[in-house]
Design an enzyme around this catalytic site. Structure first.
Site, PDB file in Angstrom:
ATOM      1  N   HIS A   1     -60.563 -34.111   4.878  1.00  0.00           N
ATOM      2  CA  HIS A   1     -62.009 -35.347   6.143  1.00  0.00           C
ATOM      3  C   HIS A   1     -62.287 -36.445   5.278  1.00  0.00           C
ATOM      4  CE1 HIS A   1     -65.304 -34.973   3.446  1.00  0.00           C
ATOM      5  NE2 HIS A   1     -65.235 -34.173   2.597  1.00  0.00           N
TER       6      HIS A   1
ATOM      7  N   GLU B   1     -67.466 -34.080   8.477  1.00  0.00           N
ATOM      8  CA  GLU B   1     -67.112 -32.505   7.445  1.00  0.00           C
ATOM      9  C   GLU B   1     -68.929 -32.561   7.008  1.00  0.00           C
ATOM     10  OE1 GLU B   1     -67.591 -30.073   4.370  1.00  0.00           O
ATOM     11  OE2 GLU B   1     -67.896 -32.193   4.036  1.00  0.00           O
TER      12      GLU B   1
ATOM     13  N   HIS C   1     -70.220 -36.352  -4.125  1.00  0.00           N
ATOM     14  CA  HIS C   1     -71.934 -36.809  -3.215  1.00  0.00           C
ATOM     15  C   HIS C   1     -73.242 -37.353  -4.269  1.00  0.00           C
ATOM     16  CE1 HIS C   1     -71.957 -33.354  -0.918  1.00  0.00           C
ATOM     17  NE2 HIS C   1     -70.349 -34.027  -0.590  1.00  0.00           N
TER      18      HIS C   1
HETATM   19 ZN    ZN Z   1     -68.539 -33.647   0.795  1.00  0.00          ZN
HETATM   20 ZN    ZN Z   2     -65.819 -32.583   0.908  1.00  0.00          ZN
END
Ligand code: ZN
Ligand code: ZN
Length: 468
Positions: free
Chosen positions: A283, A328, A424
């Site tokens: 992604h 995504e 993240h």
């Molecule tokens: Zn992620």
């Molecule tokens: Zn990912």
């Protein structure tokens, strides 16, 4: 009794007819096509395509939040890159998206021990505005504990959910320990909380909060929702343990809106366009805190580099389709848009979306009739230190819904031991990618494609079927 049972079992086994015994013998070794092995080893030793892509994307675009102007720039970047690499039919398939973006954010304990905490809003958090909200903290050690609490205990308060996620090779902790982030905000809202903070779904001890998406269930009023870094969550636990009421001031400013995202699609046309293609991808979007190197710049780089290496070798029998999925992160929207737009059958699909560390296992969902082919892929991957897992299950993020709907899938599992240290966070940057491990990923995808796509005919070859 135990001894008798064992003896009976042994006698029973000895009495079995010959064919049953033969089934227990190890299967004969599977030889790997020399052309496949050569492509694999060359990628493992020398691939620079993947590094070039992830270095370029993270440097020239950087963070690429779903539906943002940065994600649009990333699509332009991807189109130019895929064309420059020689892919055909390079185009964007746009789709509309509800967007969410982050503004100013801060958390501060006002009493009993005033101090700031490191926090990041979770996707779809309600905005507090600059005034923020102030409330007493009510703490739980799990989502289940929150679920069991009486509404009266939660109403008007700021919920805190703790947990103890530990690193695992297969990343399975994400499913289990992700519940506070995914379900906590909805439950807290339904019980009347004015906000929620969770311990980050992460395994590091840096002062980096881990963001990620959560979605308020239908009927639940959005409330401010954030993740504390792991050290700050532990600090809050210690403060709470002193037994005095804890007051928290939470400022999570964000903006929701409407936008556009899109999937970037490219083909390496096969010699027989009537055959179902093989799809590989990753992604394109990322969270906004880092530059999206391991999630998922590496993934699009690995899939594309492998397809490019097949292109360099010649023309495969089957078309290889490369997809850089958009959006995504907020909820697999690119994969769902692709599934809605493409009803054609696929020969196989695989997606890289778990960082850039070594692949250690391969799972197959190609169907029982293609078990031999799966074994051939497993044999081609074995010299890379990859074990063959199961033959009836494979997953992927964007491609997950298509596999669930019956598309043949292959799952190449990367080592997830350190993935959730970075995932993240602002620390998801290029320097975390190990070049040798990235090459091993490309080698695995290249070998898999070489087996799946059928004989590759070198441009210089005169006779059909002559392999490089
Ligand atoms: Zn992620
Ligand atoms: Zn990912």
């Amino acid at each position: 009794m135990v001894r008798h049972a064992l003896l009976a079992a042994l006698l029973g086994a000895a009495a079995l007819p010959f064919p049953a015994l033969a089934q227990t013998a190890p299967p004969p070794p599977i030889s790997v096509d020399r052309a496949v092995a050569a492509l694999r080893d060359e990628a493992n030793d020398r691939d620079d395509y993947a590094w070039d892509i992830v270095e370029g994307l993270t440097t020239e675009v950087g963070a690429r939040l779903a539906g943002s102007a940065a994600e649009a720039r990333a699509r332009d970047w991807a189109v130019a890159k895929l064309r420059a690499l020689g892919f055909s039919n390079v185009h964007v398939e746009p789709f509309p998206l509800k967007t969410w973006s982050r503004g100013y954010e801060a958390a501060e304990i006002l009493a009993p021990f005033p101090q700031k905490l490191a926090i990041a809003a979770l996707g779809n958090s309600a905005s507090t505005g600059m005034a923020g909200v102030t409330g007493q903290v009510i703490a739980f050690d799990s989502v289940d504990a929150l679920r069991l609490a009486p509404d009266s205990a939660v109403r008007g308060k700021i919920v805190f959910i703790d947990h103890h996620m530990i690193p695992t090779q297969d990343g399975s902790g994400y499913g289990q320990f992700g519940a506070p982030r995914r379900q906590g905000p909805t439950i807290a809202s339904q019980k009347g909380a004015i906000g929620i903070v969770v311990r980050s779904i992460g395994t590091d001890h840096h002062r980096n909060p881990h963001t990620g998406v959560q979605s308020f269930a239908d009927g639940a009023t959005p409330i401010p929702a954030g993740a504390l870094s792991v050290p700050d969550a532990e600090q809050l636990v210690r403060v709470l343990k002193r037994g005095r009421p804890v007051t928290l001031h939470l400022t999570l400013v964000s903006q929701a809106g409407e936008g556009t995202s899109g999937n970037v699609v490219a083909d390496l046309p096969g010699r027989d366009p009537s055959l179902p293609p093989v799809l590989v991808g990753g992604h394109l979007d990322s969270w906004d805190l880092g530059t999206g190197a391991i999630d998922d710049g590496a993934g699009v780089a690995i899939a594309t580099a492998a397809a490019k290496r097949i292109m360099d070798a010649g023309r495969p029998l089957r078309t290889i389709r490369v997809v850089w999925f958009g959006s995504e992160e907020p909820g697999l929207f690119g994969g769902l848009a692709y599934q809605a737009a493409h009803k054609e059958p696929y020969y196989a699909m695989a997606e890289s979306d778990f960082g850039a560390d070594r692949i250690w296992k391969v799972n197959f969902a190609l169907g029982a009739a293609r078990k031999d082919e799966a074994r051939r892929i497993g044999a081609a991957l074995a010299p890379l230190g990859i074990v063959t897992g199961v033959f009836d299950k494979a997953d992927g993020s964007d491609i997950g819904p298509m596999i669930e709907a019956g598309a043949p899938g292959i799952g190449l599992s990367q080592d997830g031991t350190r993935y959730f240290d970075l995932h993240h966070t602002p620390d998801d940057t290029l320097d975390k990618i190990d070049k040798d491990q990235l090459r091993q990923n490309v080698a695995a995808y290249t070998a898999m494609l070489a087996v799946l796509t059928g004989p590759i005919v070198h441009p210089g070859a005169t006779k059909e079927g002559k392999r490089r």
